[in-house]
Design a protein around this motif. Sequence first.
Motif, mmCIF file in Angstrom:
data_model
loop_
_atom_site.group_PDB
_atom_site.id
_atom_site.type_symbol
_atom_site.label_atom_id
_atom_site.label_comp_id
_atom_site.label_asym_id
_atom_site.label_seq_id
_atom_site.Cartn_x
_atom_site.Cartn_y
_atom_site.Cartn_z
ATOM 1 N N SER A 106 0.845 -1.191 0.000
ATOM 2 C CA SER A 106 0.000 0.000 0.000
ATOM 3 C C SER A 106 0.881 1.243 0.000
ATOM 4 O O SER A 106 2.106 1.166 0.143
ATOM 5 C CB SER A 106 -0.900 0.009 1.237
ATOM 6 N N ASP A 107 0.269 2.405 -0.147
ATOM 7 C CA ASP A 107 1.030 3.653 -0.110
ATOM 8 C C ASP A 107 1.740 3.826 1.226
ATOM 9 O O ASP A 107 2.796 4.460 1.303
ATOM 10 C CB ASP A 107 0.097 4.846 -0.355
ATOM 11 N N GLU A 108 1.161 3.246 2.287
ATOM 12 C CA GLU A 108 1.755 3.355 3.625
ATOM 13 C C GLU A 108 2.838 2.304 3.861
ATOM 14 O O GLU A 108 3.544 2.361 4.863
ATOM 15 C CB GLU A 108 0.677 3.215 4.699
ATOM 16 N N GLY A 109 2.933 1.324 2.966
ATOM 17 C CA GLY A 109 3.941 0.291 3.113
ATOM 18 C C GLY A 109 3.429 -1.015 3.676
ATOM 19 O O GLY A 109 4.213 -1.942 3.921
ATOM 20 N N CYS A 110 2.113 -1.126 3.898
ATOM 21 C CA CYS A 110 1.532 -2.399 4.338
ATOM 22 C C CYS A 110 1.491 -3.379 3.175
ATOM 23 O O CYS A 110 1.478 -2.985 2.010
ATOM 24 C CB CYS A 110 0.119 -2.185 4.878
ATOM 25 N N VAL A 111 1.453 -4.679 3.504
ATOM 26 C CA VAL A 111 1.367 -5.703 2.471
ATOM 27 C C VAL A 111 -0.082 -5.791 1.990
ATOM 28 O O VAL A 111 -1.003 -5.972 2.788
ATOM 29 C CB VAL A 111 1.826 -7.070 3.001
ATOM 30 N N LEU A 139 2.440 -16.589 -1.598
ATOM 31 C CA LEU A 139 2.945 -15.731 -0.523
ATOM 32 C C LEU A 139 1.761 -15.073 0.177
ATOM 33 O O LEU A 139 0.972 -14.359 -0.451
ATOM 34 C CB LEU A 139 3.886 -14.662 -1.075
ATOM 35 N N PHE A 140 1.656 -15.322 1.474
ATOM 36 C CA PHE A 140 0.549 -14.810 2.278
ATOM 37 C C PHE A 140 1.086 -13.884 3.362
ATOM 38 O O PHE A 140 2.266 -13.902 3.705
ATOM 39 C CB PHE A 140 -0.215 -15.966 2.920
ATOM 40 N N ALA A 141 0.194 -13.066 3.907
ATOM 41 C CA ALA A 141 0.567 -12.187 5.013
ATOM 42 C C ALA A 141 -0.629 -12.048 5.942
ATOM 43 O O ALA A 141 -1.782 -12.109 5.503
ATOM 44 C CB ALA A 141 1.004 -10.812 4.500
ATOM 45 N N ALA A 142 -0.345 -11.891 7.226
ATOM 46 C CA ALA A 142 -1.417 -11.750 8.218
ATOM 47 C C ALA A 142 -0.914 -10.925 9.393
ATOM 48 O O ALA A 142 0.287 -10.868 9.654
ATOM 49 C CB ALA A 142 -1.885 -13.127 8.708
ATOM 50 N N GLY A 143 -1.832 -10.287 10.081
ATOM 51 C CA GLY A 143 -1.480 -9.499 11.251
ATOM 52 C C GLY A 143 -1.241 -8.043 10.914
ATOM 53 O O GLY A 143 -1.700 -7.525 9.888
ATOM 54 N N ASP A 144 -0.483 -7.366 11.767
ATOM 55 C CA ASP A 144 -0.318 -5.925 11.654
ATOM 56 C C ASP A 144 0.395 -5.481 10.388
ATOM 57 O O ASP A 144 0.289 -4.319 9.991
ATOM 58 C CB ASP A 144 0.451 -5.391 12.869
ATOM 59 N N VAL A 145 1.154 -6.386 9.736
ATOM 60 C CA VAL A 145 1.847 -6.018 8.510
ATOM 61 C C VAL A 145 0.870 -5.829 7.351
ATOM 62 O O VAL A 145 1.215 -5.247 6.320
ATOM 63 C CB VAL A 145 2.914 -7.080 8.151
ATOM 64 N N VAL A 146 -0.373 -6.287 7.533
ATOM 65 C CA VAL A 146 -1.426 -6.153 6.525
ATOM 66 C C VAL A 146 -2.310 -4.970 6.887
ATOM 67 O O VAL A 146 -2.506 -4.650 8.055
ATOM 68 C CB VAL A 146 -2.269 -7.445 6.456
ATOM 69 N N ILE A 147 -2.855 -4.324 5.903
ATOM 70 C CA ILE A 147 -3.788 -3.223 6.149
ATOM 71 C C ILE A 147 -4.946 -3.725 7.004
ATOM 72 O O ILE A 147 -5.554 -4.752 6.720
ATOM 73 C CB ILE A 147 -4.344 -2.677 4.826
ATOM 74 N N GLY A 148 -5.250 -2.991 8.050
ATOM 75 C CA GLY A 148 -6.375 -3.396 8.894
ATOM 76 C C GLY A 148 -6.204 -2.915 10.311
ATOM 77 O O GLY A 148 -5.330 -2.109 10.624
ATOM 78 N N SER A 164 -6.953 -9.978 18.174
ATOM 79 C CA SER A 164 -8.066 -10.789 17.675
ATOM 80 C C SER A 164 -8.141 -10.745 16.151
ATOM 81 O O SER A 164 -8.414 -11.763 15.500
ATOM 82 C CB SER A 164 -9.383 -10.293 18.281
ATOM 83 N N HIS A 165 -7.881 -9.592 15.574
ATOM 84 C CA HIS A 165 -7.916 -9.448 14.121
ATOM 85 C C HIS A 165 -6.776 -10.229 13.475
ATOM 86 O O HIS A 165 -6.960 -10.910 12.462
ATOM 87 C CB HIS A 165 -7.817 -7.964 13.757
ATOM 88 N N ALA A 166 -5.583 -10.156 14.081
ATOM 89 C CA ALA A 166 -4.431 -10.887 13.559
ATOM 90 C C ALA A 166 -4.674 -12.382 13.586
ATOM 91 O O ALA A 166 -4.335 -13.103 12.636
ATOM 92 C CB ALA A 166 -3.188 -10.537 14.380
ATOM 93 N N MET A 167 -5.260 -12.872 14.679
ATOM 94 C CA MET A 167 -5.533 -14.301 14.796
ATOM 95 C C MET A 167 -6.561 -14.750 13.764
ATOM 96 O O MET A 167 -6.427 -15.817 13.159
ATOM 97 C CB MET A 167 -6.004 -14.617 16.215
ATOM 98 N N GLY A 168 -7.587 -13.934 13.535
ATOM 99 C CA GLY A 168 -8.587 -14.277 12.532
ATOM 100 C C GLY A 168 -7.991 -14.328 11.140
ATOM 101 O O GLY A 168 -8.268 -15.249 10.357
ATOM 102 N N GLN A 169 -7.159 -13.340 10.817
ATOM 103 C CA GLN A 169 -6.498 -13.342 9.516
ATOM 104 C C GLN A 169 -5.629 -14.582 9.341
ATOM 105 O O GLN A 169 -5.605 -15.199 8.273
ATOM 106 C CB GLN A 169 -5.630 -12.091 9.377
ATOM 107 N N ALA A 170 -4.908 -14.943 10.408
ATOM 108 C CA ALA A 170 -4.017 -16.099 10.325
ATOM 109 C C ALA A 170 -4.791 -17.382 10.085
ATOM 110 O O ALA A 170 -4.337 -18.266 9.342
ATOM 111 C CB ALA A 170 -3.197 -16.206 11.605
ATOM 112 N N GLY A 171 -5.950 -17.511 10.706
ATOM 113 C CA GLY A 171 -6.772 -18.697 10.478
ATOM 114 C C GLY A 171 -7.226 -18.801 9.035
ATOM 115 O O GLY A 171 -7.204 -19.888 8.432
#
Length: 302
Positions: free
Chosen positions: A245-250, A263-272, A277-284
Motif C-alpha cells: 500500500s502507499d503506507e507500506g503495508c502488504v 505468498l501470504f501475510a497476516a497481522g499488523d503487517v497487513v492493512i487493517g 483478535s484481528h491478527a488471529m482471525g487473519q491467520a486462520g
Amino acid sequence: MDDCIIVGAGPAGLTAAIYLARYHLDIRLFDDGESRAAWIPKSHNHAGFPDGINGKELLARMLEQAEKYGAHREEKRVIHLERNEEGFIVGTEGATYRARSVLLATGVVNRRPEGMEDDLHDEALSRGLLRYCPVCDGYEVTDKRVAVIGTGKHGCAEAEFVRTYTKDVTLVSPLPKHDFSDSCDRRLRAAGIDAVGGPVENFAIEGDCLAFDTAEGRMKFASVYPALGSDIRSELAAQAGADLSDEGCVATDDHLETSVPGLFAAGDVVIGLDQISHAMGQAGVAATTIRNHLAEDEPLRR
C-alpha cells in the motif's frame, strides 16, 4: 522442501502455526523475538481472559499449543525472500530454506519517544504509565490525566480518540511547535484538548506519573500515548515482488494472499485493525487457504 515457512511468532504467526500443524503439514516457524505483543503489560480486551493477560504469557501459551501439534519456533531472523519456479527461497543469517508457500507475520514496530532510555521505557510500559494502543487499553485511562505525544493529523486523531475516555487530555508536540490544520485546531478546542509545544525531553517516573519537559515547563501524567507512527516490517514482501500500500503495508486479497502466488501475510503487517483478535482471525483464514492451495497442487494424504 517445507510446505510452509512462517516468518514471525506473534499472535498471527503462532495462530497460523497451530492451524498448519494440525493440518499435518511440514512447517517452519522463524522468529527474531521482537513481537509487539510482548510489550503488552496486560490485555483486557482479548476475549476469554476476563481478568486480562500479559502479552508474553499469551505468546507463551500460544507457542505451547503450537508445539503440542509438532510446530517448533526457531529463533532466526529472515533476511532474504524470493520466488522461483519451484516455490520460495527463504534466507536467514545462517542458512537457506525452501518452501512451497510462505506466510509473513512480521508486524510493525511502534516509534518510541526520542530520548527515553530503554530501562525507563520498559518500566513505564509495565506500569501503564506509557501506552501505545488506545483501542486496546483506553478504558484503563478513564478519567485520568493523559498526554498524547504527537502532532499533525495523526496526533490530533489519537487525542480525540483518547478524549472519549477522559476529559483531561493534552496533545504535546515532539517538535517546538505543533503542525496541524485549522480544522484540527478547531476540533481540539471544541473537545477541550490542550495543545502544548515541545520538544519533549527529560523523561522520568515521578511517583505514579510519567513526567517530561515541554515548552510550557515540566508536566506529568497518569498515562502517556506516543502517537509517532510505526515502521511496517514489509521488506521481505517487497523483496519477493509483492504489492504494498502507499503506507507500506502488504496488500492482500480477501484470503490474505499477496500479489505473489503462494505468498501470504497476516497481522499488523497487513492493512487493517492492529489488534490481536484481528491478527488471529487473519491467520486462520490464511492458514486454511494455504492448506487448500497445497491440496490442489498435490493431494494431501495420511
